[in-house]
Design a protein around this motif. Structure first.
Motif, PDB file in Angstrom:
ATOM      1  N   ASN B  53     180.685  -6.222  94.529  1.00 12.44           N
ATOM      2  CA  ASN B  53     180.656  -5.944  92.953  1.00 12.44           C
ATOM      3  C   ASN B  53     180.188  -4.544  92.782  1.00 12.44           C
ATOM      4  OD1 ASN B  53     180.846  -9.217  92.779  1.00 12.44           O
ATOM      5  ND2 ASN B  53     177.912  -9.248  92.131  1.00 12.44           N
ATOM      6  N   ILE B  54     179.486  -3.985  93.360  1.00  8.50           N
ATOM      7  CA  ILE B  54     179.791  -2.928  92.724  1.00  8.50           C
ATOM      8  C   ILE B  54     180.861  -2.213  93.588  1.00  8.50           C
ATOM      9  CG2 ILE B  54     178.227  -0.745  93.906  1.00  8.50           C
ATOM     10  CD1 ILE B  54     176.160  -1.879  94.459  1.00  8.50           C
ATOM     11  N   TYR B  55     181.602  -2.157  94.245  1.00 13.08           N
ATOM     12  CA  TYR B  55     182.724  -1.732  94.930  1.00 13.08           C
ATOM     13  C   TYR B  55     184.129  -2.276  93.926  1.00 13.08           C
ATOM     14  CZ  TYR B  55     187.495  -1.614  97.380  1.00 13.08           C
ATOM     15  OH  TYR B  55     188.615  -1.424  97.418  1.00 13.08           O
ATOM     16  N   GLU B  56     183.461  -3.551  93.495  1.00  9.65           N
ATOM     17  CA  GLU B  56     185.111  -4.151  92.669  1.00  9.65           C
ATOM     18  C   GLU B  56     185.064  -3.253  91.158  1.00  9.65           C
ATOM     19  OE1 GLU B  56     186.009  -8.263  94.320  1.00  9.65           O
ATOM     20  OE2 GLU B  56     184.805  -8.636  92.550  1.00  9.65           O
ATOM     21  N   HIS B  57     183.763  -3.271  91.238  1.00 10.14           N
ATOM     22  CA  HIS B  57     182.865  -2.242  89.030  1.00 10.14           C
ATOM     23  C   HIS B  57     183.687  -1.024  89.236  1.00 10.14           C
ATOM     24  CE1 HIS B  57     180.932  -1.887  85.525  1.00 10.14           C
ATOM     25  NE2 HIS B  57     181.115  -0.829  86.435  1.00 10.14           N
ATOM     26  N   GLU B  58     183.185   0.001  90.611  1.00  2.00           N
ATOM     27  CA  GLU B  58     183.717   1.120  90.829  1.00  2.00           C
ATOM     28  C   GLU B  58     185.140   1.825  90.955  1.00  2.00           C
ATOM     29  OE1 GLU B  58     181.138   3.503  93.090  1.00  2.00           O
ATOM     30  OE2 GLU B  58     178.903   3.011  92.246  1.00  2.00           O
ATOM     31  N   TYR B  59     185.633   0.438  91.665  1.00  2.00           N
ATOM     32  CA  TYR B  59     186.783   1.478  92.506  1.00  2.00           C
ATOM     33  C   TYR B  59     188.442   0.210  91.555  1.00  2.00           C
ATOM     34  CZ  TYR B  59     184.928   4.156  95.391  1.00  2.00           C
ATOM     35  OH  TYR B  59     184.105   5.642  96.227  1.00  2.00           O
ATOM     36  N   HIS B  60     188.165  -0.382  90.590  1.00  2.00           N
ATOM     37  CA  HIS B  60     188.655  -1.727  90.224  1.00  2.00           C
ATOM     38  C   HIS B  60     189.262  -2.333  90.961  1.00  2.00           C
ATOM     39  CE1 HIS B  60     186.616  -0.228  86.327  1.00  2.00           C
ATOM     40  NE2 HIS B  60     187.377   0.907  86.641  1.00  2.00           N
ATOM     41  N   ALA B  61     189.411  -3.007  91.774  1.00  2.15           N
ATOM     42  CA  ALA B  61     190.070  -2.801  93.173  1.00  2.15           C
ATOM     43  C   ALA B  61     189.471  -4.480  93.554  1.00  2.15           C
ATOM     44  CB  ALA B  61     189.871  -2.510  94.439  1.00  2.15           C
ATOM     45  N   LYS B  62     190.783  -5.773  94.478  1.00  2.33           N
ATOM     46  CA  LYS B  62     189.670  -6.906  94.762  1.00  2.33           C
ATOM     47  C   LYS B  62     189.079  -6.976  96.270  1.00  2.33           C
ATOM     48  CE  LYS B  62     191.131 -10.922  93.827  1.00  2.33           C
ATOM     49  NZ  LYS B  62     189.484 -11.271  92.787  1.00  2.33           N
ATOM     50  N   VAL B  63     188.497  -8.093  96.512  1.00  2.00           N
ATOM     51  CA  VAL B  63     188.081  -7.999  98.281  1.00  2.00           C
ATOM     52  C   VAL B  63     187.836  -9.591  98.545  1.00  2.00           C
ATOM     53  CG1 VAL B  63     186.187  -8.661  99.304  1.00  2.00           C
ATOM     54  CG2 VAL B  63     186.156  -5.968  97.776  1.00  2.00           C
ATOM     55  N   ILE B  64     188.788  -9.800  99.123  1.00  3.56           N
ATOM     56  CA  ILE B  64     188.523 -10.684  99.891  1.00  3.56           C
ATOM     57  C   ILE B  64     187.776 -10.951 100.980  1.00  3.56           C
ATOM     58  CG2 ILE B  64     190.316 -13.011 101.193  1.00  3.56           C
ATOM     59  CD1 ILE B  64     192.702 -10.989 100.019  1.00  3.56           C
ATOM     60  N   ASN B  65     186.782 -12.511 101.054  1.00  4.54           N
ATOM     61  CA  ASN B  65     185.503 -12.282 101.520  1.00  4.54           C
ATOM     62  C   ASN B  65     185.644 -13.400 102.041  1.00  4.54           C
ATOM     63  OD1 ASN B  65     182.916 -13.019 102.847  1.00  4.54           O
ATOM     64  ND2 ASN B  65     182.035 -13.148 100.836  1.00  4.54           N
ATOM     65  N   GLU B  66     185.948 -12.165 103.945  1.00  2.00           N
ATOM     66  CA  GLU B  66     185.964 -13.670 105.044  1.00  2.00           C
ATOM     67  C   GLU B  66     185.526 -13.870 106.008  1.00  2.00           C
ATOM     68  OE1 GLU B  66     190.186 -13.621 106.498  1.00  2.00           O
ATOM     69  OE2 GLU B  66     190.865 -12.606 104.905  1.00  2.00           O
ATOM     70  N   ALA B  67     184.549 -14.225 105.106  1.00  2.00           N
ATOM     71  CA  ALA B  67     183.457 -14.608 106.121  1.00  2.00           C
ATOM     72  C   ALA B  67     183.549 -15.721 106.906  1.00  2.00           C
ATOM     73  CB  ALA B  67     181.549 -14.258 104.978  1.00  2.00           C
TER      74      ALA B  67
END
Lengths: 314, 420
Positions: B53-67
């Motif tokens: 959440n912090i990363y997506e908020h600060e960098y306006h980027a998307k994450v794919i969680n591959e757990a």
């Protein structure tokens, strides 16, 4: 083909569609089964035993290394013991259930579904549940204890091996711990044996039985002289399918017992997984996989050959 | 004829499909970051999500969680290995700090050094040197540590210890003294769970650390000292003696079941990493101190067996920027102090805010800052081939107690697998 007809190769949509329909299957099988088997054989002959790929050819060194380990020797003992007990158990229980169901009882469909149901459950769930049932401190031992039994079985925690004579690095015999795993596996798969036996029983013509009865055969005689011999083909089919399932067994062991103390319940598939993906020893893992494949092939190929031959005769 | 034509066309379409599907799968669209981990449990996935959440908020980027779930990371490691081999690495992935998988990936030239990122973010000063040593190879640093866990903790039941006037054993002699008293009163002195076989390995490592001391222990773990040294044998003898004070059904139990025995008063002590404290507080609702007690395992005061999750920068990425941005969040005070309290671990940064952590973690943080950090076999601390061979030897040793066989098995494992 008629004599004198023009031998011209005409393009036919039928031939084309037949070939085109087969190509995807052949392609997928060729690449993902036989191609990968070939790749595994190749890897098993290299010294690729870390994350750094290597194609230095080392011949059969990985096989020799694996065969000398305590763990793999235990695996070979375990897989033989497990397969024999598992198959005999499934055959006996399955045939017994099938014979009961074949007595034209009421609600046959219900009982048939009931017995075959465990097969629908994954081996992992079976493993977890039976680990609770057969844990010496919980489950079934509490019942045995309340009946006043003194020497309670240790089930899958036992490290006792009977008859136990030394060969190579290990003690050869029947690890008692494996019998607990056999119980769980038979519980799961005997329904399958039952279903196949039931169809086999239904295939025996009543006329033969009738004739035997008129000749004065009793129930036992009828069973051993008519029913059992007629079920030979069915039995072979069950043995082959269950052997394949047994040699590949992984989920049940992984969930229920793990490798076990002194590897009494370890299996080649467990060893392969840990060697390859925890130890990163890809070549040794591939060698285990190939030995496992050869074991399987030694059962399946004679069966395929004999069925093909029978097909030719028909 | 019409029907067969349709079949033929369908078949051709199928061929085309099967040929393209593998090429399409699992390549992230540009700018999206794939994060690979085995954090699928309730608290760990919540903690990971907070970082995302912090990363997506600060960098306006998307994450794919591959757990990838299962097997304490073993399934995830298998998937990761196949992706790396295929030259298709995730944006970043979880790996334990130490000479285990991390070093293997570095040696396979699959990782990019992060020295410039450390300089840019000022991280050389925020993380202790002793920790950075564990993730630095040939002067190059290869990961960002996000959490810290301790592998040498003795957990005990305070009521039982109070009842029999005992204190947490500081030495092996005290341990066996306490154990004899507890056994006489019908309490299992040491609970052990060994279903995964790494638990007994952890116990042995702690005994070895207590026997030879942190310096020699480190020499063993890095291959500077032969495993033929007498300390390895005497640790094996101490371990064997400890086994006579454990429950007999250990190979049926998972680690938390041993801690449950302690919590319920069936057993007095258990040696486990401090992920056990999350189990005591969250699952069993026990209070640190009154519900469960802790101490360093015997004779390991002043040593901290570090189990840390680090994330690095894989080589062969098309675009390094999303990964580097995420690593900045991962290593920041804000990221770490959000992540760790949720996961039940603590931040390895020296300036972490103690107020965000509970009583146990605050004390562990203090030890971490002044203790000598060492690694544990089976927690990413040592060469994977060595670890596998060690755990095979342990599976036999744990019941047959044949010390010469055990020691010679470890020795040959250390010879055939370089430890550093």
């Amino acid at each position: 083909m008629q004599a004198g007809a023009p031998r011209k190769h005409r393009f036919s949509w039928d031939t084309f569609s037949a070939v085109a329909t087969l190509i995807p299957t052949l392609l997928v099988l060729g690449v993902f089964v036989y191609g990968f088997i070939g790749w595994s054989v190749y890897v098993s002959l290299t010294n690729w035993n870390s994350l750094i790929p290597s194609n230095t050819f080392v011949g059969l060194q990985n096989y020799l290394d694996i065969l000398q380990t305590y763990r793999f020797q235990s695996d070979l003992r375990n897989i033989v013991v497990f397969t024999v007990f598992f198959i005999v158990g499934c055959l006996v229980v399955g045939l017994f259930l099938a014979l009961l169901l074949d007595q034209k009882i009421r609600a046959e469909g219900f009982f048939r579904s009931l017995f075959i149901f465990p097969m629908a459950i994954s081996f992992v769930s079976t493993g977890v549940v039976w680990a609770w049932i057969l844990n010496p401190n919980t489950g079934v031992n509490l019942i045995l204890k309340s009946f006043g039994m003194k020497h309670l079985p240790e089930w899958f925690l036992s490290t006792v091996i009977i008859p136990n004579f030394g060969l190579g690095q290990i003690d050869v015999g029947i690890p008692l711990a494996l019998l607990a795993v056999v119980i769980a596996a038979v519980w799961q798969m005997s329904g399958f044996a039952m279903a196949v036996y039931l169809s086999g029983l239904r295939g025996i013509s009543d006329e033969i039985k009738e004739a035997a009865r008129i000749d004065g055969a009793g129930a036992w005689r009828l069973f051993f002289a008519i029913t059992l011999p007629q079920l030979r083909g069915t039995t072979t089919t069950i043995i082959i399918i269950l052997t394949a399932a047994s040699l590949k067994i992984f989920g049940l062991i992984y969930a229920m017992t793990g490798s076990g103390q002194e590897f009494v319940t370890d299996m080649p598939s467990m060893n392969m997984f840990q060697t390859t993906f925890q130890g990163n020893e890809f070549a040794q893992g591939a060698a285990i996989a190939i030995i496992l494949l050869l074991l399987l092939a030694s059962f399946i190929i004679p069966y395929l050959v004999s069925t093909l031959r029978r097909g030719d005769e028909a | 004829m019409k029907r067969s034509r349709i079949i033929a066309a369908g078949a051709a379409a199928l061929i085309a499909l099967t040929a393209t599907v593998p090429a399409l799968a699992a390549t992230a669209p540009k700018g999206e970051l794939q994060i690979f981990s085995w954090w699928t449990g309730v608290s760990s996935s919540k903690a990971l999500q907070s970082l995302i959440n912090i990363y997506e908020h600060e960098y306006h980027a998307k994450v794919i969680n591959e757990a990838v779930a299962g097997g304490a990371g073993s399934n995830a490691k298998a998937v990761l290995a196949s992706r790396m081999e295929a030259g298709n690495p995730p944006g970043t992935f979880q790996v334990h700090g130490g000479n285990g998988s991390l070093l293997s990936w570095v040696q396979a030239n699959d990782m990019v050094p992060l020295n410039s990122l450390y300089k840019q973010e000022g991280w050389y000063k925020v993380f202790p040197k002793s920790l950075l040593n564990l993730i630095t190879f040939k002067g190059k640093i290869y990961g960002v540590p996000v959490d810290m866990q301790r592998g040498n903790v003795l957990w005990y039941n305070p009521q039982i210890f109070h009842k029999y006037h005992l204190t947490a054993p500081k030495t092996f002699a005290e341990f066996f003294h306490d154990a004899a008293i507890l056994k006489k009163h019908g309490i299992t002195p040491l609970a052990l769970a060994n279903h995964g076989n790494w638990e007994a390995t952890l116990l042995y490592c702690d005994v070895l650390l207590g026997t030879v001391g942190p310096e020699k222990y480190e020499d063993l773990m890095t291959g500077k000292m032969s495993w033929n040294t007498p300390g390895v044998k005497s640790a094996a003898a101490t371990f064997t003696k400890m086994m006579s004070y454990t429950n007999s059904d250990f190979s049926a139990l998972h680690w938390s079941q041993a801690d449950q025995m302690v919590a319920q008063g069936k057993a007095a002590m258990n040696v486990m990493g401090d992920w056990a404290q999350g189990y005591f507080t969250t699952d069993l609702h026990l209070k640190p101190g009154s519900g469960f007690g802790w101490a360093p395992t015997p004779q390991t005061k002043g040593s901290f067996a570090a189990v840390t999750d680090v994330f690095g920068l894989p080589a062969k990425l098309k675009d390094n920027t999303p990964t580097l941005n995420f690593l900045k969040v991962l290593g920041s005070e804000k990221g770490q102090d959000t992540f760790n309290p949720l996961k039940g671990t603590f931040s390895p940064r020296l300036d972490a805010n103690p107020a965000k952590y509970d009583a146990y973690s605050r004390q562990a943080m203090q030890s971490y800052k002044k203790d000598k950090l060492v690694l544990i076999i089976g927690q990413g601390g040592a060469n994977p081939g060595f670890t596998n061979a060690f755990s095979n030897a342990m599976e036999i040793f744990v019941t047959n107690h044949n010390i010469p066989n055990f020691v010679s098995a470890i020795q040959s494992a250390a010879q055939s697998n370089p430890l550093s």
